[in-house]
Design a protein around this motif. Structure first.
Motif, PDB file in Angstrom:
ATOM      1  N   LEU A  75      22.922   6.856 -11.969  1.00 53.23           N
ATOM      2  CA  LEU A  75      21.662   7.567 -12.108  1.00 53.23           C
ATOM      3  C   LEU A  75      20.455   6.640 -12.017  1.00 53.23           C
ATOM      4  N   PHE A  76      20.605   5.412 -12.491  1.00 55.37           N
ATOM      5  CA  PHE A  76      19.488   4.467 -12.511  1.00 55.37           C
ATOM      6  C   PHE A  76      18.883   4.275 -11.110  1.00 55.37           C
ATOM      7  N   ALA A  77      19.737   4.335 -10.085  1.00 57.17           N
ATOM      8  CA  ALA A  77      19.271   4.063  -8.725  1.00 57.17           C
ATOM      9  C   ALA A  77      18.293   5.112  -8.218  1.00 57.17           C
ATOM     10  N   VAL A  78      18.446   6.356  -8.644  1.00 56.68           N
ATOM     11  CA  VAL A  78      17.572   7.422  -8.153  1.00 56.68           C
ATOM     12  C   VAL A  78      16.402   7.694  -9.084  1.00 56.68           C
ATOM     13  N   LEU A  79      16.311   6.959 -10.185  1.00 58.14           N
ATOM     14  CA  LEU A  79      15.181   7.080 -11.094  1.00 58.14           C
ATOM     15  C   LEU A  79      14.094   6.073 -10.713  1.00 58.14           C
ATOM     16  N   PRO A  80      12.858   6.251 -11.194  1.00 52.92           N
ATOM     17  CA  PRO A  80      11.768   5.328 -10.843  1.00 52.92           C
ATOM     18  C   PRO A  80      12.076   3.850 -11.078  1.00 52.92           C
ATOM     19  N   PRO A  81      12.724   3.456 -12.189  1.00 55.25           N
ATOM     20  CA  PRO A  81      13.035   2.025 -12.339  1.00 55.25           C
ATOM     21  C   PRO A  81      13.920   1.481 -11.220  1.00 55.25           C
ATOM     22  N   GLY A  82      14.844   2.308 -10.736  1.00 58.77           N
ATOM     23  CA  GLY A  82      15.688   1.889  -9.629  1.00 58.77           C
ATOM     24  C   GLY A  82      14.887   1.683  -8.359  1.00 58.77           C
ATOM     25  N   ALA A  83      13.854   2.512  -8.162  1.00 59.03           N
ATOM     26  CA  ALA A  83      12.991   2.351  -6.992  1.00 59.03           C
ATOM     27  C   ALA A  83      12.243   1.024  -7.049  1.00 59.03           C
ATOM     28  N   LEU A 107       0.840  -1.188   0.000  1.00 64.47           N
ATOM     29  CA  LEU A 107       0.000   0.000   0.000  1.00 64.47           C
ATOM     30  C   LEU A 107       0.879   1.244   0.000  1.00 64.47           C
ATOM     31  N   GLY A 108       0.340   2.342  -0.505  1.00 65.64           N
ATOM     32  CA  GLY A 108       1.074   3.601  -0.509  1.00 65.64           C
ATOM     33  C   GLY A 108       2.306   3.572  -1.390  1.00 65.64           C
ATOM     34  N   MET A 109       2.219   2.889  -2.526  1.00 68.70           N
ATOM     35  CA  MET A 109       3.381   2.753  -3.397  1.00 68.70           C
ATOM     36  C   MET A 109       3.855   4.086  -3.979  1.00 68.70           C
ATOM     37  N   CYS A 110       2.930   5.010  -4.212  1.00 66.78           N
ATOM     38  CA  CYS A 110       3.326   6.295  -4.813  1.00 66.78           C
ATOM     39  C   CYS A 110       4.326   7.045  -3.932  1.00 66.78           C
ATOM     40  N   PRO A 111       4.019   7.333  -2.657  1.00 63.84           N
ATOM     41  CA  PRO A 111       5.026   8.014  -1.831  1.00 63.84           C
ATOM     42  C   PRO A 111       6.253   7.158  -1.558  1.00 63.84           C
ATOM     43  N   ILE A 112       6.069   5.844  -1.420  1.00 66.38           N
ATOM     44  CA  ILE A 112       7.219   4.979  -1.145  1.00 66.38           C
ATOM     45  C   ILE A 112       8.243   5.076  -2.264  1.00 66.38           C
ATOM     46  N   LEU A 113       7.788   5.048  -3.495  1.00 65.77           N
ATOM     47  CA  LEU A 113       8.709   5.059  -4.636  1.00 65.77           C
ATOM     48  C   LEU A 113       9.179   6.467  -4.975  1.00 65.77           C
ATOM     49  N   ALA A 114       8.333   7.457  -4.757  1.00 67.48           N
ATOM     50  CA  ALA A 114       8.685   8.818  -5.178  1.00 67.48           C
ATOM     51  C   ALA A 114       9.588   9.532  -4.187  1.00 67.48           C
ATOM     52  N   VAL A 115       9.415   9.283  -2.898  1.00 68.06           N
ATOM     53  CA  VAL A 115      10.142  10.052  -1.882  1.00 68.06           C
ATOM     54  C   VAL A 115      11.404   9.339  -1.414  1.00 68.06           C
ATOM     55  N   SER A 116      11.568   8.073  -1.773  1.00 67.42           N
ATOM     56  CA  SER A 116      12.702   7.297  -1.264  1.00 67.42           C
ATOM     57  C   SER A 116      13.987   7.527  -2.047  1.00 67.42           C
ATOM     58  N   THR A 117      14.125   8.683  -2.695  1.00 68.01           N
ATOM     59  CA  THR A 117      15.376   8.973  -3.407  1.00 68.01           C
ATOM     60  C   THR A 117      16.531   9.226  -2.444  1.00 68.01           C
ATOM     61  N   SER A 118      16.217   9.537  -1.192  1.00 67.80           N
ATOM     62  CA  SER A 118      17.268   9.742  -0.190  1.00 67.80           C
ATOM     63  C   SER A 118      16.742   9.304   1.173  1.00 67.80           C
ATOM     64  N   PHE A 119      17.661   9.017   2.075  1.00 64.97           N
ATOM     65  CA  PHE A 119      17.306   8.574   3.425  1.00 64.97           C
ATOM     66  C   PHE A 119      16.518   9.637   4.165  1.00 64.97           C
ATOM     67  N   VAL A 120      16.971  10.881   4.113  1.00 63.05           N
ATOM     68  CA  VAL A 120      16.327  11.954   4.864  1.00 63.05           C
ATOM     69  C   VAL A 120      14.902  12.175   4.382  1.00 63.05           C
ATOM     70  N   ASN A 121      14.694  12.229   3.074  1.00 63.18           N
ATOM     71  CA  ASN A 121      13.351  12.442   2.543  1.00 63.18           C
ATOM     72  C   ASN A 121      12.412  11.305   2.940  1.00 63.18           C
ATOM     73  N   GLY A 122      12.883  10.072   2.764  1.00 65.41           N
ATOM     74  CA  GLY A 122      12.048   8.924   3.070  1.00 65.41           C
ATOM     75  C   GLY A 122      11.674   8.842   4.537  1.00 65.41           C
ATOM     76  N   VAL A 123      12.658   8.990   5.414  1.00 68.45           N
ATOM     77  CA  VAL A 123      12.401   8.895   6.852  1.00 68.45           C
ATOM     78  C   VAL A 123      11.525  10.051   7.332  1.00 68.45           C
ATOM     79  N   SER A 124      11.724  11.231   6.782  1.00 74.46           N
ATOM     80  CA  SER A 124      10.920  12.388   7.202  1.00 74.46           C
ATOM     81  C   SER A 124       9.447  12.170   6.874  1.00 74.46           C
ATOM     82  N   LEU A 125       9.149  11.712   5.663  1.00 73.86           N
ATOM     83  CA  LEU A 125       7.760  11.461   5.302  1.00 73.86           C
ATOM     84  C   LEU A 125       7.183  10.309   6.120  1.00 73.86           C
TER      85      LEU A 125
END
Length: 228
Positions: free
Chosen positions: A184-192, A25-43
């Protein structure tokens, strides 16, 4: 209230029914905000706070809410809490608020929050409901923290980028050599998607090993039979 097993409630939300690894559940924020540790943990922390408080509030009011209008009332309670959180982050953590952008107010529409309110808080007392909401949020925190770390380290070679938005004077830590060119692949949606798939596979592997170990232990404890 003493009949509730809070350890079981916590473990169920944190691991067994983990929102990101089991319920998906909640795949949109999980995949979109997890580009960095700080962003992901904050949300994830913001979502955890909303889930715990909204579960407790709905549970306390559940007998006063007519069944026919329960969903609109649940959404109204969640929206009020998210509005308070949104204004607080804008006032005290403005830089982080700008980075997270639309995903803070979108906590209102996150299916994780409404699902737990409807499935658990509407049927149980406030304290177990708050524990359930918090455990689900901490499970999300686990996923976003690990996912953000993996993507950030592989993508940039560093971790804790943006930590200065929360702790003034702090800075990112280079995990890989400073001349690492990044991936770059890691921070793009396919990497997520790929990183999340690896985490789901890891959870399934661990649970399969535990199931095999329990089966073997049960077989080893079975009483021996002797033929006449």
């Amino acid at each position: 209230m003493n009949s509730y097993n809070y350890r079981e409630i916590f473990w169920n939300g944190f691991w067994r029914q983990n929102t990101g690894l089991a319920q998906l559940l909640g795949m949109c924020p999980i995949l979109a905000v997890s580009t960095s540790f700080v962003n992901g943990v904050s949300l994830a922390l913001a979502t955890t706070l909303v889930m715990a408080v909204s579960n407790a509030a709905v549970s306390a009011l559940r007998n006063l809410i007519p069944y026919e209008i329960r969903i609109p009332v649940f959404i109204l309670i969640i929206a009020a809490l998210v509005t308070v959180l949104d204004l607080a982050m804008n006032a005290w953590l403005h830089q982080l608020y700008v980075v997270l952008g639309i995903f803070v107010p979108l906590i209102v529409t996150n299916c994780i929050v409404l699902a737990r309110v409807e499935a658990y808080a509407a049927k149980n007392p406030p304290l177990p409901s708050a524990v359930d909401g918090a455990s689900m949020g901490i499970g999300l925190l686990l996923v976003l923290g690990i996912l953000g770390s993996i993507r950030e380290i592989i993508g940039t070679g560093a971790i804790f980028a943006g930590i200065e938005m929360i702790i003034p004077g702090a800075h990112a830590i280079h995990v890989l050599p400073e001349d690492y060119p990044g991936f770059l692949f890691a921070v793009l949606p396919p990497g997520a998607f790929l990183a999340l798939a690896c985490l789901i596979a890891g959870k399934n592997w661990l649970e399969a090993r535990q199931a095999i170990a329990r089966t073997q232990q049960g077989a080893g404890c079975a009483p021996a039979t002797h033929s006449g």
